[in-house]
Design a protein around this motif. Structure first.
Motif, mmCIF file in Angstrom:
data_model
loop_
_atom_site.group_PDB
_atom_site.id
_atom_site.type_symbol
_atom_site.label_atom_id
_atom_site.label_comp_id
_atom_site.label_asym_id
_atom_site.label_seq_id
_atom_site.Cartn_x
_atom_site.Cartn_y
_atom_site.Cartn_z
ATOM 1 N N LEU A 58 0.949 -1.158 0.067
ATOM 2 C CA LEU A 58 -0.080 -0.180 0.016
ATOM 3 C C LEU A 58 0.899 1.384 0.059
ATOM 4 O O LEU A 58 0.262 2.355 0.028
ATOM 5 C CB LEU A 58 -0.889 0.218 1.114
ATOM 6 C CG LEU A 58 -1.836 -1.164 1.314
ATOM 7 C CD1 LEU A 58 -2.631 -0.996 2.697
ATOM 8 C CD2 LEU A 58 -2.865 -1.141 0.021
ATOM 9 N N GLN A 59 2.265 1.484 0.064
ATOM 10 C CA GLN A 59 3.098 2.211 0.098
ATOM 11 C C GLN A 59 2.764 3.410 1.276
ATOM 12 O O GLN A 59 2.776 4.341 0.992
ATOM 13 C CB GLN A 59 3.140 2.918 -1.315
ATOM 14 C CG GLN A 59 3.401 2.213 -2.574
ATOM 15 C CD GLN A 59 4.922 1.883 -2.318
ATOM 16 O OE1 GLN A 59 5.861 2.592 -2.119
ATOM 17 N NE2 GLN A 59 4.875 0.688 -2.995
ATOM 18 N N LEU A 60 2.821 2.690 2.341
ATOM 19 C CA LEU A 60 2.441 3.480 3.648
ATOM 20 C C LEU A 60 3.541 3.009 4.688
ATOM 21 O O LEU A 60 4.305 2.123 4.554
ATOM 22 C CB LEU A 60 0.902 2.855 4.126
ATOM 23 C CG LEU A 60 -0.123 3.241 3.511
ATOM 24 C CD1 LEU A 60 -1.147 2.636 4.339
ATOM 25 C CD2 LEU A 60 -0.452 4.667 3.261
ATOM 26 N N LYS A 61 3.866 3.733 5.679
ATOM 27 C CA LYS A 61 4.651 3.526 6.759
ATOM 28 C C LYS A 61 4.126 2.364 7.548
ATOM 29 O O LYS A 61 3.036 2.188 7.791
ATOM 30 C CB LYS A 61 4.833 4.786 7.627
ATOM 31 C CG LYS A 61 5.580 5.933 6.992
ATOM 32 C CD LYS A 61 5.653 7.017 7.971
ATOM 33 C CE LYS A 61 6.463 8.392 7.223
ATOM 34 N NZ LYS A 61 6.562 9.206 8.113
ATOM 35 N N ILE A 62 5.352 1.341 7.913
ATOM 36 C CA ILE A 62 4.918 0.423 8.710
ATOM 37 C C ILE A 62 4.240 0.752 10.086
ATOM 38 O O ILE A 62 3.470 0.385 10.540
ATOM 39 C CB ILE A 62 6.182 -0.562 8.739
ATOM 40 C CG1 ILE A 62 6.551 -0.977 7.364
ATOM 41 C CG2 ILE A 62 5.822 -1.912 9.697
ATOM 42 C CD1 ILE A 62 7.851 -1.553 7.467
ATOM 43 N N SER A 63 4.855 2.054 10.628
ATOM 44 C CA SER A 63 4.517 2.204 11.871
ATOM 45 C C SER A 63 2.952 2.762 12.140
ATOM 46 O O SER A 63 2.255 2.299 12.868
ATOM 47 C CB SER A 63 5.244 3.362 12.509
ATOM 48 O OG SER A 63 5.254 4.642 11.476
ATOM 49 N N ARG A 64 2.680 3.415 10.941
ATOM 50 C CA ARG A 64 1.128 3.615 10.765
ATOM 51 C C ARG A 64 0.192 2.400 10.667
ATOM 52 O O ARG A 64 -0.852 2.513 11.426
ATOM 53 C CB ARG A 64 0.998 4.176 9.553
ATOM 54 C CG ARG A 64 1.717 5.714 9.478
ATOM 55 C CD ARG A 64 0.854 6.875 9.759
ATOM 56 N NE ARG A 64 1.491 8.163 9.632
ATOM 57 C CZ ARG A 64 1.142 9.294 10.037
ATOM 58 N NH1 ARG A 64 0.056 9.307 10.643
ATOM 59 N NH2 ARG A 64 1.954 10.186 9.909
ATOM 60 N N ILE A 65 0.497 1.366 10.088
ATOM 61 C CA ILE A 65 -0.132 0.455 9.983
ATOM 62 C C ILE A 65 -0.179 -0.455 11.380
ATOM 63 O O ILE A 65 -1.275 -1.060 11.824
ATOM 64 C CB ILE A 65 0.506 -0.803 8.926
ATOM 65 C CG1 ILE A 65 -0.023 -0.286 7.566
ATOM 66 C CG2 ILE A 65 -0.410 -1.931 8.951
ATOM 67 C CD1 ILE A 65 1.025 -0.585 6.349
ATOM 68 N N ARG A 66 0.816 -0.688 12.018
ATOM 69 C CA ARG A 66 0.796 -1.102 13.380
ATOM 70 C C ARG A 66 0.088 -0.487 14.360
ATOM 71 O O ARG A 66 -0.535 -0.924 15.090
ATOM 72 C CB ARG A 66 2.483 -1.141 13.739
ATOM 73 C CG ARG A 66 3.166 -2.115 12.993
ATOM 74 C CD ARG A 66 4.515 -2.064 13.838
ATOM 75 N NE ARG A 66 5.384 -3.221 13.066
ATOM 76 C CZ ARG A 66 6.820 -3.165 12.758
ATOM 77 N NH1 ARG A 66 7.445 -1.946 13.316
ATOM 78 N NH2 ARG A 66 7.456 -3.820 12.262
ATOM 79 N N LEU A 67 0.024 0.999 14.327
ATOM 80 C CA LEU A 67 -0.579 1.821 15.070
ATOM 81 C C LEU A 67 -2.247 1.394 15.000
ATOM 82 O O LEU A 67 -2.903 1.388 15.807
ATOM 83 C CB LEU A 67 -0.421 3.192 15.109
ATOM 84 C CG LEU A 67 1.001 3.685 15.711
ATOM 85 C CD1 LEU A 67 1.199 5.158 15.360
ATOM 86 C CD2 LEU A 67 0.842 3.482 16.960
ATOM 87 N N PHE A 68 -2.591 1.260 13.515
ATOM 88 C CA PHE A 68 -4.061 1.017 13.179
ATOM 89 C C PHE A 68 -4.553 -0.230 13.745
ATOM 90 O O PHE A 68 -5.546 -0.460 14.452
ATOM 91 C CB PHE A 68 -4.001 0.870 11.629
ATOM 92 C CG PHE A 68 -5.287 0.391 11.174
ATOM 93 C CD1 PHE A 68 -6.484 1.357 11.287
ATOM 94 C CD2 PHE A 68 -5.543 -0.820 10.788
ATOM 95 C CE1 PHE A 68 -7.725 0.715 10.653
ATOM 96 C CE2 PHE A 68 -6.809 -1.369 10.203
ATOM 97 C CZ PHE A 68 -7.825 -0.449 10.434
ATOM 98 N N PHE A 69 -3.626 -1.423 13.674
ATOM 99 C CA PHE A 69 -3.688 -2.469 14.301
ATOM 100 C C PHE A 69 -3.935 -2.459 16.214
ATOM 101 O O PHE A 69 -4.667 -3.090 16.517
ATOM 102 C CB PHE A 69 -2.759 -3.628 14.108
ATOM 103 C CG PHE A 69 -3.164 -4.264 12.601
ATOM 104 C CD1 PHE A 69 -4.153 -5.089 12.726
ATOM 105 C CD2 PHE A 69 -2.259 -4.198 11.731
ATOM 106 C CE1 PHE A 69 -4.451 -5.939 11.499
ATOM 107 C CE2 PHE A 69 -2.476 -4.951 10.695
ATOM 108 C CZ PHE A 69 -3.671 -5.773 10.350
ATOM 109 N N ILE A 70 -3.235 -1.783 16.565
ATOM 110 C CA ILE A 70 -3.089 -1.462 17.943
ATOM 111 C C ILE A 70 -4.424 -0.690 18.350
ATOM 112 O O ILE A 70 -5.227 -1.145 19.069
ATOM 113 C CB ILE A 70 -2.040 -0.751 18.353
ATOM 114 C CG1 ILE A 70 -0.666 -1.669 18.253
ATOM 115 C CG2 ILE A 70 -2.110 -0.419 19.724
ATOM 116 C CD1 ILE A 70 0.848 -1.031 18.539
#
Length: 73
Positions: free
Chosen positions: A23-35
């Motif tokens: 998705l060409q997104l930052k990994i930290s943003r995706i992790r925060l989304f899951f959290i």
């Protein structure tokens, strides 16, 4: 705290990294989304995360062979 975070980053399943690349997104943003969604929905994204991790770990076994035409059975 750094030891804990480096341990999880080394031994994680790579689901967030895979989504980040796709998705060409930052990994930290995706992790925060899951959290955050895990807290809001009482843990149901954790189940989805584990299913995605299982699929990523076993994707070579789950892939179907590519056929050139419909008649190649």
């Amino acid at each position: 705290m750094r030891k804990i975070s480096s341990f999880f980053e080394k031994h994680a399943f790579g689901v967030c990294e895979w989504w980040g690349e796709k998705l060409q997104l930052k990994i930290s943003r995706i992790r925060l989304f899951f959290i955050y969604t895990s807290f809001l929905t009482f843990g149901s994204p954790i189940i989805i995360y584990l299913i995605m991790a299982f699929i990523l770990e076993h994707k070579e076994y789950l892939k179907l062979s590519k056929r050139k035409t419909i008649w190649d059975i």
